[in-house]
Design a protein around this motif. Structure first.
Motif, PDB file in Angstrom:
ATOM      1  N   THR A 211       0.834  -1.195   0.000  1.00  0.00           N
ATOM      2  CA  THR A 211       0.000   0.000   0.000  1.00  0.00           C
ATOM      3  C   THR A 211       0.871   1.249   0.000  1.00  0.00           C
ATOM      4  O   THR A 211       1.926   1.291   0.637  1.00  0.00           O
ATOM      5  N   LEU A 212       0.432   2.260  -0.721  1.00  0.00           N
ATOM      6  CA  LEU A 212       1.100   3.552  -0.699  1.00  0.00           C
ATOM      7  C   LEU A 212       0.691   4.318   0.557  1.00  0.00           C
ATOM      8  O   LEU A 212      -0.387   4.097   1.113  1.00  0.00           O
ATOM      9  N   ALA A 213       1.542   5.227   0.988  1.00  0.00           N
ATOM     10  CA  ALA A 213       1.216   6.084   2.124  1.00  0.00           C
ATOM     11  C   ALA A 213       0.288   7.201   1.651  1.00  0.00           C
ATOM     12  O   ALA A 213       0.588   7.899   0.676  1.00  0.00           O
ATOM     13  N   ALA A 214      -0.830   7.353   2.324  1.00  0.00           N
ATOM     14  CA  ALA A 214      -1.798   8.386   1.951  1.00  0.00           C
ATOM     15  C   ALA A 214      -1.380   9.739   2.515  1.00  0.00           C
ATOM     16  O   ALA A 214      -0.813   9.826   3.607  1.00  0.00           O
ATOM     17  N   ASN A 215      -1.670  10.791   1.767  1.00  0.00           N
ATOM     18  CA  ASN A 215      -1.346  12.144   2.218  1.00  0.00           C
ATOM     19  C   ASN A 215      -2.383  12.708   3.180  1.00  0.00           C
ATOM     20  O   ASN A 215      -2.111  13.668   3.903  1.00  0.00           O
ATOM     21  N   SER A 216      -3.586  12.106   3.173  1.00  0.00           N
ATOM     22  CA  SER A 216      -4.663  12.631   4.009  1.00  0.00           C
ATOM     23  C   SER A 216      -5.722  11.561   4.196  1.00  0.00           C
ATOM     24  O   SER A 216      -5.740  10.537   3.490  1.00  0.00           O
ATOM     25  N   SER A 217      -6.625  11.802   5.134  1.00  0.00           N
ATOM     26  CA  SER A 217      -7.742  10.882   5.338  1.00  0.00           C
ATOM     27  C   SER A 217      -8.665  10.882   4.124  1.00  0.00           C
ATOM     28  O   SER A 217      -9.283   9.862   3.804  1.00  0.00           O
ATOM     29  N   GLN A 218      -8.748  12.007   3.426  1.00  0.00           N
ATOM     30  CA  GLN A 218      -9.566  12.079   2.221  1.00  0.00           C
ATOM     31  C   GLN A 218      -9.013  11.158   1.134  1.00  0.00           C
ATOM     32  O   GLN A 218      -9.772  10.482   0.432  1.00  0.00           O
ATOM     33  N   GLN A 219      -7.693  11.114   1.005  1.00  0.00           N
ATOM     34  CA  GLN A 219      -7.097  10.224   0.009  1.00  0.00           C
ATOM     35  C   GLN A 219      -7.368   8.762   0.352  1.00  0.00           C
ATOM     36  O   GLN A 219      -7.634   7.944  -0.538  1.00  0.00           O
ATOM     37  N   LEU A 220      -7.316   8.419   1.643  1.00  0.00           N
ATOM     38  CA  LEU A 220      -7.640   7.058   2.059  1.00  0.00           C
ATOM     39  C   LEU A 220      -9.070   6.699   1.676  1.00  0.00           C
ATOM     40  O   LEU A 220      -9.337   5.594   1.190  1.00  0.00           O
ATOM     41  N   ARG A 221     -10.001   7.623   1.892  1.00  0.00           N
ATOM     42  CA  ARG A 221     -11.399   7.367   1.531  1.00  0.00           C
ATOM     43  C   ARG A 221     -11.556   7.218   0.021  1.00  0.00           C
ATOM     44  O   ARG A 221     -12.329   6.380  -0.456  1.00  0.00           O
ATOM     45  N   THR A 222     -10.805   8.033  -0.728  1.00  0.00           N
ATOM     46  CA  THR A 222     -10.864   7.938  -2.190  1.00  0.00           C
ATOM     47  C   THR A 222     -10.355   6.586  -2.665  1.00  0.00           C
ATOM     48  O   THR A 222     -10.971   5.944  -3.524  1.00  0.00           O
ATOM     49  N   TRP A 223      -9.224   6.147  -2.116  1.00  0.00           N
ATOM     50  CA  TRP A 223      -8.681   4.841  -2.494  1.00  0.00           C
ATOM     51  C   TRP A 223      -9.649   3.722  -2.137  1.00  0.00           C
ATOM     52  O   TRP A 223      -9.836   2.776  -2.911  1.00  0.00           O
ATOM     53  N   LYS A 224     -10.260   3.811  -0.972  1.00  0.00           N
ATOM     54  CA  LYS A 224     -11.214   2.784  -0.549  1.00  0.00           C
ATOM     55  C   LYS A 224     -12.367   2.684  -1.538  1.00  0.00           C
ATOM     56  O   LYS A 224     -12.775   1.582  -1.931  1.00  0.00           O
ATOM     57  N   GLU A 225     -12.887   3.813  -1.969  1.00  0.00           N
ATOM     58  CA  GLU A 225     -14.006   3.815  -2.910  1.00  0.00           C
ATOM     59  C   GLU A 225     -13.576   3.302  -4.281  1.00  0.00           C
ATOM     60  O   GLU A 225     -14.304   2.527  -4.927  1.00  0.00           O
ATOM     61  N   ARG A 226     -12.394   3.694  -4.735  1.00  0.00           N
ATOM     62  CA  ARG A 226     -11.926   3.241  -6.049  1.00  0.00           C
ATOM     63  C   ARG A 226     -11.617   1.748  -6.055  1.00  0.00           C
ATOM     64  O   ARG A 226     -11.851   1.060  -7.055  1.00  0.00           O
ATOM     65  N   ARG A 227     -11.083   1.233  -4.951  1.00  0.00           N
ATOM     66  CA  ARG A 227     -10.839  -0.209  -4.864  1.00  0.00           C
ATOM     67  C   ARG A 227     -12.153  -0.977  -4.919  1.00  0.00           C
ATOM     68  O   ARG A 227     -12.251  -2.022  -5.579  1.00  0.00           O
ATOM     69  N   LYS A 228     -13.147  -0.457  -4.231  1.00  0.00           N
ATOM     70  CA  LYS A 228     -14.464  -1.094  -4.259  1.00  0.00           C
ATOM     71  C   LYS A 228     -15.029  -1.090  -5.672  1.00  0.00           C
ATOM     72  O   LYS A 228     -15.579  -2.094  -6.144  1.00  0.00           O
ATOM     73  N   GLN A 229     -14.872   0.030  -6.376  1.00  0.00           N
ATOM     74  CA  GLN A 229     -15.352   0.118  -7.753  1.00  0.00           C
ATOM     75  C   GLN A 229     -14.599  -0.847  -8.667  1.00  0.00           C
ATOM     76  O   GLN A 229     -15.189  -1.445  -9.572  1.00  0.00           O
ATOM     77  N   ALA A 230     -13.278  -0.997  -8.431  1.00  0.00           N
ATOM     78  CA  ALA A 230     -12.488  -1.916  -9.250  1.00  0.00           C
ATOM     79  C   ALA A 230     -12.912  -3.363  -9.026  1.00  0.00           C
ATOM     80  O   ALA A 230     -12.884  -4.183  -9.953  1.00  0.00           O
ATOM     81  N   TYR A 231     -13.311  -3.677  -7.801  1.00  0.00           N
ATOM     82  CA  TYR A 231     -13.708  -5.053  -7.480  1.00  0.00           C
ATOM     83  C   TYR A 231     -15.102  -5.383  -7.999  1.00  0.00           C
ATOM     84  O   TYR A 231     -15.326  -6.455  -8.577  1.00  0.00           O
ATOM     85  N   GLN A 232     -16.036  -4.469  -7.799  1.00  0.00           N
ATOM     86  CA  GLN A 232     -17.422  -4.756  -8.145  1.00  0.00           C
ATOM     87  C   GLN A 232     -17.592  -4.931  -9.654  1.00  0.00           C
ATOM     88  O   GLN A 232     -17.212  -4.073 -10.440  1.00  0.00           O
TER      89      GLN A 232
END
Length: 399
Positions: A211-232
Motif C-alpha cells: 500500500t502507498l502512504a496516503a497524504n490525508s484521510s480524504q485520500q484514504l477514503r478515495t482509495w477505498k471507494e476506487r478499490r471497491k469500484q475496481a472489485y465490483q
C-alpha cells in the motif's frame, strides 16, 4: 444493437503453478493462517544470499530476507499459493505450495546466478522507437482506464522490446516497480511473458502489492471507494460469487433431496446469489447453419462443481458465456476505445470462454492456469491498473 466486443485478452490475473517438491517448512501459525520459513543461498558457492525478496504472487504477503538469507511469511490462508524468491543478479525461483501441508520440512532456496547486461542508452532513432514501444506496452499491460492514467512504471529502463510482424514482444531484466496512484498500491511485478498484436494481448506476471502512504484521510477514503469500484463487477467478483452460490445451493440440496429433480423439471428455481450481486449469465449458441447467435439465460449452479480440495471449485462450460453486471456503468474510456462517442449504457458486458474442459478456481475467485480463460468486452479491456491483491474484500482490512 449491441456493443461490439472489440478487444480480447488472455487474462493475466490468474496463476501459473509448477509442481510442488517436498521442501517447505510449513506449520499452523494460529487461527489467522500459516507460515512459510526458508533460507536462500547461492547455488554455486553455497553462501547465503542476503535481502532476497520472498513473496506470494498476487498478494500483499512477503518478507525481505536477512543477512543470512532467512525469510518468514506469516498469516497465510489455507489453499494454493505460489512462492516467489527474487534477487537482482539471480534467476527467479518459483514453487507451488498448498496449505496446510502434510509434512513440515525446511525450505532451502538455491538461486542460480545470471548475468544482466546494462547497455548504454543513447538518444537516437532507436531510442524514439523504444519510447513508442513503451507507450504501446503500457497501454496493454496497465490499461487505458482512469486508474491507468494515474499509474506509471518507475523503472521502465529495464524493459527491452522487439517487434515481429507487428507483434510487440517485451522482456524485463528486473521486476517492474509500478505505482498505481488510482488505487493506492505499489506493485512489484515480475514480468514472465508479453506478446501483443493490434487485437490480442497475451501476457503473464507475478505481482506483489504494497500500500502507498496516503497524504490525508480524504485520500484514504478515495482509495477505498476506487478499490471497491475496481472489485465490483470484475471477473474475480463474479468467480467469488459463483463459488458462494454453488455452496449455498449445495447446502439446500442436502436438506431437500427432491429439489434437484424439481429444478430439472422447472418446478422450482435455485438460489441465485449472482443476481443479488448484479450478475446475469447467458450462454451464447449458434445453431448449425444459422448466422444468428442465440442468447439464453442459464442457472449459474450448472457451471461449477466441487474440487479436490476444500478451497477449490471446478468451472465447467463449453462455448462462450456473456456476463452482464447491471450495477455499474462502463467507463467512458472504454466507450471511447470502442469509438462509440457519447453513447452510454448503465451496465457492463463481458464474454468469457474456457480454453480447456475444466478450470480450477478457488473460493476467493482466483484461478491457477494463466491462459485457461479468455475474455472479451469489458473484462478484456481491463488491465493491471484495476488489479487488487487477493486479500482484498470490500468489507475487509485490505480495502
Amino acid at each position: 444493437m449491441g456493443i461490439p466486443l472489440k478487444w480480447s485478452v488472455f487474462l493475466f490475473s490468474g496463476f501459473l503453478f509448477a509442481n510442488l517438491a517436498p521442501a517447505a517448512h510449513l506449520h499452523a501459525q494460529n487461527t489467522a493462517g500459516y507460515s512459510i520459513r526458508g533460507r536462500v543461498f547461492d547455488a554455486q558457492t553455497g553462501q547465503p544470499v542476503p535481502h532476497a525478496n520472498a513473496f506470494l504472487a498476487h498478494s500483499m504477503l512477503g518478507d525481505a530476507g536477512d543477512e543470512q538469507g532467512i525469510f518468514q511469511i506469516n498469516n497465510i490462508p489455507a489453499g494454493q499459493h505460489e512462492l516467489i524468491v527474487s534477487v537482482l543478479g539471480y534467476e527467479l525461483y518459483k514453487k507451488t505450495l498448498r496449505l496446510p501441508a502434510a509434512t513440515p520440512v525446511i525450505l532451502t532456496v538455491a538461486l542460480t546466478p545470471r548475468i544482466i547486461p546494462f547497455p548504454e542508452i543513447e538518444i537516437s532513432a532507436d531510442t524514439r522507437e523504444w519510447r513508442k514501444n513503451l507507450r504501446r506496452f503500457s497501454e496493454q499491460l496497465i490499461g487505458t482506464s482512469r486508474n491507468a492514467r494515474m499509474t506509471e512504471i518507475e523503472n521502465a529502463y529495464c524493459l527491452d522490446f522487439r517487434v515481429n510482424d507487428d507483434t510487440l514482444i517485451a522482456t524485463a531484466s528486473e521486476p517492474l516497480r509500478i505505482i498505481n496512484r488510482g488505487l493506492g498500491y505499489k506493485i512489484y511485478y515480475v514480468l514472465e511473458s508479453f506478446r501483443a498484436s493490434r487485437t490480442t494481448a497475451r501476457f503473464s506476471g507475478l505481482p506483489r502489492f504494497d500500500t502507498l502512504a496516503a497524504n490525508s484521510s480524504q485520500q484514504l477514503r478515495t482509495w477505498k471507494e476506487r478499490r471497491k469500484q475496481a472489485y465490483q463487477g470484475s471477473l474475480r467478483h463474479f468467480l467469488t460469487v459463483l463459488c458462494a452460490n454453488f455452496d449455498s445451493v449445495t447446502t439446500v440440496l442436502k436438506r431437500d433431496p427432491t429439489l434437484a429433480a424439481r429444478l430439472q423439471r422447472g418446478e422450482a428455481s435455485s438460489i441465485n446469489l449472482l443476481s443479488r450481486e448484479g450478475f446475469v449469465v447467458y450462454r451464447l449458441e449458434r445453431p448449425v447453419g444459422s448466422p444468428q447467435t442465440i442468447r439464453r439465460q442459464i442457472d449459474p449452479y450448472s457451471l461449477i462443481r466441487a474440487g479436490t480440495h476444500p478451497e477449490d471449485r471446478v468451472l465447467t462450460f463449453r462455448g462462450s458465456l456473456q456476463v452482464v453486471y447491471n450495477r455499474g456503468a462502463e467507463q467512458p474510456e472504454y466507450l471511447a476505445y470502442l469509438r462509440l462517442g457519447r453513447w452510454t449504457r448503465p451496465y457492463q458486458t463481458s464474454l468469457i470462454e474456457a480454453l480447456q474442459d475444466s478450470v480450477t478456481i478457488d473460493v476467493r475467485g482466483r484461478y491457477f492456469d494463466t491462459f485457461a480463460l479468455h475474455t472479451k468486452g469489458y473484462w478484456g479491456w481491463q488491465r493491471l491498473a484495476e488489479m487488487l491483491p487477493f486479500e482484498y474484500s470490500p468489507a475487509g482490512p485490505a480495502n
